[in-house]
Design a protein around this motif. Structure first.
Motif, PDB file in Angstrom:
ATOM      1  N   SER A 194      22.722  61.339  57.877  1.00  0.00           N
ATOM      2  CA  SER A 194      22.719  59.947  58.294  1.00  0.00           C
ATOM      3  C   SER A 194      22.766  59.851  59.815  1.00  0.00           C
ATOM      4  O   SER A 194      23.364  60.703  60.477  1.00  0.00           O
ATOM      5  CB  SER A 194      23.934  59.229  57.695  1.00  0.00           C
ATOM      6  OG  SER A 194      23.953  57.871  58.041  1.00  0.00           O
ATOM      7  N   VAL A 195      22.152  58.791  60.355  1.00  0.00           N
ATOM      8  CA  VAL A 195      22.204  58.524  61.790  1.00  0.00           C
ATOM      9  C   VAL A 195      22.614  57.065  61.995  1.00  0.00           C
ATOM     10  O   VAL A 195      21.999  56.154  61.432  1.00  0.00           O
ATOM     11  CB  VAL A 195      20.855  58.765  62.488  1.00  0.00           C
ATOM     12  CG1 VAL A 195      21.011  58.602  63.994  1.00  0.00           C
ATOM     13  CG2 VAL A 195      20.295  60.141  62.158  1.00  0.00           C
ATOM     14  N   ILE A 196      23.673  56.852  62.792  1.00  0.00           N
ATOM     15  CA  ILE A 196      24.063  55.494  63.186  1.00  0.00           C
ATOM     16  C   ILE A 196      23.207  55.146  64.401  1.00  0.00           C
ATOM     17  O   ILE A 196      23.416  55.670  65.489  1.00  0.00           O
ATOM     18  CB  ILE A 196      25.559  55.403  63.561  1.00  0.00           C
ATOM     19  CG1 ILE A 196      26.439  56.140  62.545  1.00  0.00           C
ATOM     20  CG2 ILE A 196      25.972  53.948  63.727  1.00  0.00           C
ATOM     21  CD1 ILE A 196      26.438  55.583  61.163  1.00  0.00           C
ATOM     22  N   ILE A 197      22.221  54.276  64.211  1.00  0.00           N
ATOM     23  CA  ILE A 197      21.261  53.986  65.279  1.00  0.00           C
ATOM     24  C   ILE A 197      21.617  52.727  66.066  1.00  0.00           C
ATOM     25  O   ILE A 197      21.064  52.483  67.132  1.00  0.00           O
ATOM     26  CB  ILE A 197      19.827  53.865  64.724  1.00  0.00           C
ATOM     27  CG1 ILE A 197      19.741  52.785  63.648  1.00  0.00           C
ATOM     28  CG2 ILE A 197      19.356  55.212  64.181  1.00  0.00           C
ATOM     29  CD1 ILE A 197      18.329  52.505  63.151  1.00  0.00           C
ATOM     30  N   GLY A 198      22.530  51.923  65.551  1.00  0.00           N
ATOM     31  CA  GLY A 198      22.950  50.699  66.238  1.00  0.00           C
ATOM     32  C   GLY A 198      24.387  50.392  65.894  1.00  0.00           C
ATOM     33  O   GLY A 198      25.314  51.023  66.390  1.00  0.00           O
ATOM     34  N   GLU A 199      24.585  49.414  65.027  1.00  0.00           N
ATOM     35  CA  GLU A 199      25.925  49.101  64.537  1.00  0.00           C
ATOM     36  C   GLU A 199      26.176  49.791  63.201  1.00  0.00           C
ATOM     37  O   GLU A 199      25.324  49.769  62.320  1.00  0.00           O
ATOM     38  CB  GLU A 199      26.070  47.597  64.314  1.00  0.00           C
ATOM     39  CG  GLU A 199      26.137  46.750  65.550  1.00  0.00           C
ATOM     40  CD  GLU A 199      26.374  45.293  65.201  1.00  0.00           C
ATOM     41  OE1 GLU A 199      27.550  44.870  65.203  1.00  0.00           O
ATOM     42  OE2 GLU A 199      25.397  44.587  64.919  1.00  0.00           O
ATOM     43  N   GLY A 200      27.367  50.351  63.061  1.00  0.00           N
ATOM     44  CA  GLY A 200      27.814  50.841  61.758  1.00  0.00           C
ATOM     45  C   GLY A 200      28.979  49.975  61.348  1.00  0.00           C
ATOM     46  O   GLY A 200      30.127  50.252  61.714  1.00  0.00           O
ATOM     47  N   GLY A 201      28.728  48.909  60.618  1.00  0.00           N
ATOM     48  CA  GLY A 201      29.751  47.922  60.335  1.00  0.00           C
ATOM     49  C   GLY A 201      30.373  48.052  58.965  1.00  0.00           C
ATOM     50  O   GLY A 201      29.714  47.838  57.942  1.00  0.00           O
ATOM     51  N   SER A 202      31.630  48.449  58.910  1.00  0.00           N
ATOM     52  CA  SER A 202      32.482  48.375  57.728  1.00  0.00           C
ATOM     53  C   SER A 202      31.889  49.131  56.539  1.00  0.00           C
ATOM     54  O   SER A 202      31.134  50.090  56.686  1.00  0.00           O
ATOM     55  CB  SER A 202      32.723  46.892  57.389  1.00  0.00           C
ATOM     56  OG  SER A 202      33.719  46.740  56.428  1.00  0.00           O
ATOM     57  N   GLY A 203      32.263  48.708  55.321  1.00  0.00           N
ATOM     58  CA  GLY A 203      31.784  49.374  54.113  1.00  0.00           C
ATOM     59  C   GLY A 203      30.289  49.269  53.953  1.00  0.00           C
ATOM     60  O   GLY A 203      29.671  50.102  53.278  1.00  0.00           O
ATOM     61  N   GLY A 204      29.688  48.255  54.582  1.00  0.00           N
ATOM     62  CA  GLY A 204      28.241  48.123  54.524  1.00  0.00           C
ATOM     63  C   GLY A 204      27.532  49.310  55.134  1.00  0.00           C
ATOM     64  O   GLY A 204      26.413  49.658  54.732  1.00  0.00           O
ATOM     65  N   ALA A 205      28.175  49.968  56.105  1.00  0.00           N
ATOM     66  CA  ALA A 205      27.616  51.183  56.708  1.00  0.00           C
ATOM     67  C   ALA A 205      28.056  52.427  55.951  1.00  0.00           C
ATOM     68  O   ALA A 205      27.262  53.339  55.724  1.00  0.00           O
ATOM     69  CB  ALA A 205      28.056  51.282  58.168  1.00  0.00           C
ATOM     70  N   VAL A 206      29.328  52.465  55.544  1.00  0.00           N
ATOM     71  CA  VAL A 206      29.852  53.642  54.831  1.00  0.00           C
ATOM     72  C   VAL A 206      29.051  53.915  53.554  1.00  0.00           C
ATOM     73  O   VAL A 206      28.835  55.065  53.180  1.00  0.00           O
ATOM     74  CB  VAL A 206      31.347  53.439  54.503  1.00  0.00           C
ATOM     75  CG1 VAL A 206      31.875  54.552  53.600  1.00  0.00           C
ATOM     76  CG2 VAL A 206      32.165  53.389  55.786  1.00  0.00           C
ATOM     77  N   ALA A 207      28.576  52.857  52.912  1.00  0.00           N
ATOM     78  CA  ALA A 207      27.817  52.999  51.668  1.00  0.00           C
ATOM     79  C   ALA A 207      26.505  53.747  51.868  1.00  0.00           C
ATOM     80  O   ALA A 207      25.892  54.212  50.908  1.00  0.00           O
ATOM     81  CB  ALA A 207      27.532  51.626  51.072  1.00  0.00           C
ATOM     82  N   PHE A 208      26.044  53.885  53.116  1.00  0.00           N
ATOM     83  CA  PHE A 208      24.831  54.639  53.438  1.00  0.00           C
ATOM     84  C   PHE A 208      25.149  55.939  54.167  1.00  0.00           C
ATOM     85  O   PHE A 208      24.329  56.847  54.192  1.00  0.00           O
ATOM     86  CB  PHE A 208      23.924  53.801  54.344  1.00  0.00           C
ATOM     87  CG  PHE A 208      23.072  52.790  53.629  1.00  0.00           C
ATOM     88  CD1 PHE A 208      21.724  52.692  53.897  1.00  0.00           C
ATOM     89  CD2 PHE A 208      23.616  51.931  52.696  1.00  0.00           C
ATOM     90  CE1 PHE A 208      20.928  51.763  53.249  1.00  0.00           C
ATOM     91  CE2 PHE A 208      22.842  50.993  52.043  1.00  0.00           C
ATOM     92  CZ  PHE A 208      21.493  50.906  52.311  1.00  0.00           C
ATOM     93  N   ALA A 209      26.325  56.001  54.793  1.00  0.00           N
ATOM     94  CA  ALA A 209      26.602  57.088  55.737  1.00  0.00           C
ATOM     95  C   ALA A 209      27.655  58.083  55.253  1.00  0.00           C
ATOM     96  O   ALA A 209      28.176  58.858  56.049  1.00  0.00           O
ATOM     97  CB  ALA A 209      27.047  56.494  57.073  1.00  0.00           C
TER      98      ALA A 209
END
Length: 320
Positions: A194-209
């Motif tokens: 996974s790559v955080i390319i901008g914002e990694g916001g809360s569970g919405g990001a964790v679910a992909f990362a």
């Protein structure tokens, strides 16, 4: 037209003056202003370097949200061949905040999934500003299942303020969808990077990362909550977002120290929005390196590697 952030306003004045001089010279060729314009360019370059050498966490949030920053669609178009988009969660709808499909990356078949914010008013509304609804997470689960079945490595590109908090999303099981997507990441028998390319916001990001390897662009941010949301809860004042950004330890440097992310992808002076092609290429190199680290592992080894990463998370920071 260049979009300047709040802290870049002095820079905007200098670059604007240089452009005005050149515009005058174009309309009146007899005017010789190039030396003065070059002096302004040099002053602007020095100011830009100084500004980006000492970015505070809040300023990094602003850079991570810059509208001209490369988005998921830009990375897919530049880095992947034979991209075949797949749509829908096979249950309710197709969520345009989440895009994904099969593709080739460095001539190897992969599944790529990401959150897309949009680049203008129309596409931002269509993409819901990158905030996925339950059907978006269920689409991601479906694509990860497909990748697992056919032995395709999964690449996720994270850029979201967080999951969509609307009434309809809650009615359709937003928290359950996020939890199942996170669980699916953990259970995959294929490499997940996974790559955080901008914002990694809360569970919405964790679910992909929730990946074997996580990279993060130098001026991206990754946090359990936005600084504004944190300030509203702790101080009942969203204007205290600067203090919240400091406390959240949301920068790439903090998160690398805590072993939340595995590598930082450098951004040139001025950020990804000023050097789009360079940054996209650097992300491609980081993804290739992370996939190479996992190459040859069987399903059990991939799951064990991922489990080990999350059990050890934060150990470096706590030991320090």
């Amino acid at each position: 037209m260049t979009h300047y952030l709040e802290f870049e306003k002095p820079l905007a004045e200098i670059e604007g003056k240089a452009e005005e001089l050149r515009a005058m010279a174009r309309s009146s060729p007899e005017m010789n202003v190039e030396d003065e314009a070059r002096a302004l360019d040099a002053k602007a370059a020095t100011m830009l370097r100084d500004l980006y050498a000492k970015l505070t966490p809040w300023r990094k949030c602003q850079v991570a949200r810059h509208p001209a920053r490369p988005h998921c669609v830009d990375y897919i178009e530049a880095l992947f061949d034979e991209y075949t988009p797949l749509a829908g969660d096979r249950a309710f709808a197709d969520d345009h905040a989440v895009m994904g499909g099969m593709a080739r990356f460095h001539d190897r078949p992969v599944m790529v999934i990401g959150q897309e914010k949009g680049h203008d008013t129309q596409t931002r509304i269509e993409r819901n500003f990158g905030m996925a609804r339950p059907e978006g997470y269920r689409k991601a689960i479906r694509l990860m299942d497909l990748a697992d079945r056919f032995g395709l490595p999964v690449i996720t590109l994270v850029d979201t303020p967080g999951a969509y908090p609307g009434k309809g999303a809650e009615e359709r099981g937003q928290s359950e969808a996020i939890a199942r997507s996170t669980a699916k990441c953990l259970s995959l028998g294929v490499p997940l990077v996974s790559v955080i390319i901008g914002e990694g916001g809360s569970g919405g990001a964790v679910a992909f990362a929730t990946a074997n390897r996580v990279a993060m662009l130098q001026h991206s941010v990754y946090s359990v909550i936005s600084p504004e949301g944190c300030a509203s809860i702790l101080w009942k004042d969203a204007e205290k977002m600067r203090e919240a950004a400091e406390a959240l330890r949301l920068t790439a440097q903090d998160l690398h120290e805590l072993a939340v992310v595995d590598r930082i992808v450098p951004e040139p002076v001025g950020g990804a929005h000023r050097h789009r092609e360079t940054v996209i290429g650097a992300v491609g190199e980081a993804v290739a390196a992370m996939l190479d680290e996992l190459q040859g592992m069987d399903a059990g080894a991939v799951r064990a590697d991922r489990r080990r990463k999350y059990l050890q998370m934060g150990a470096r920071g706590l030991a320090a």
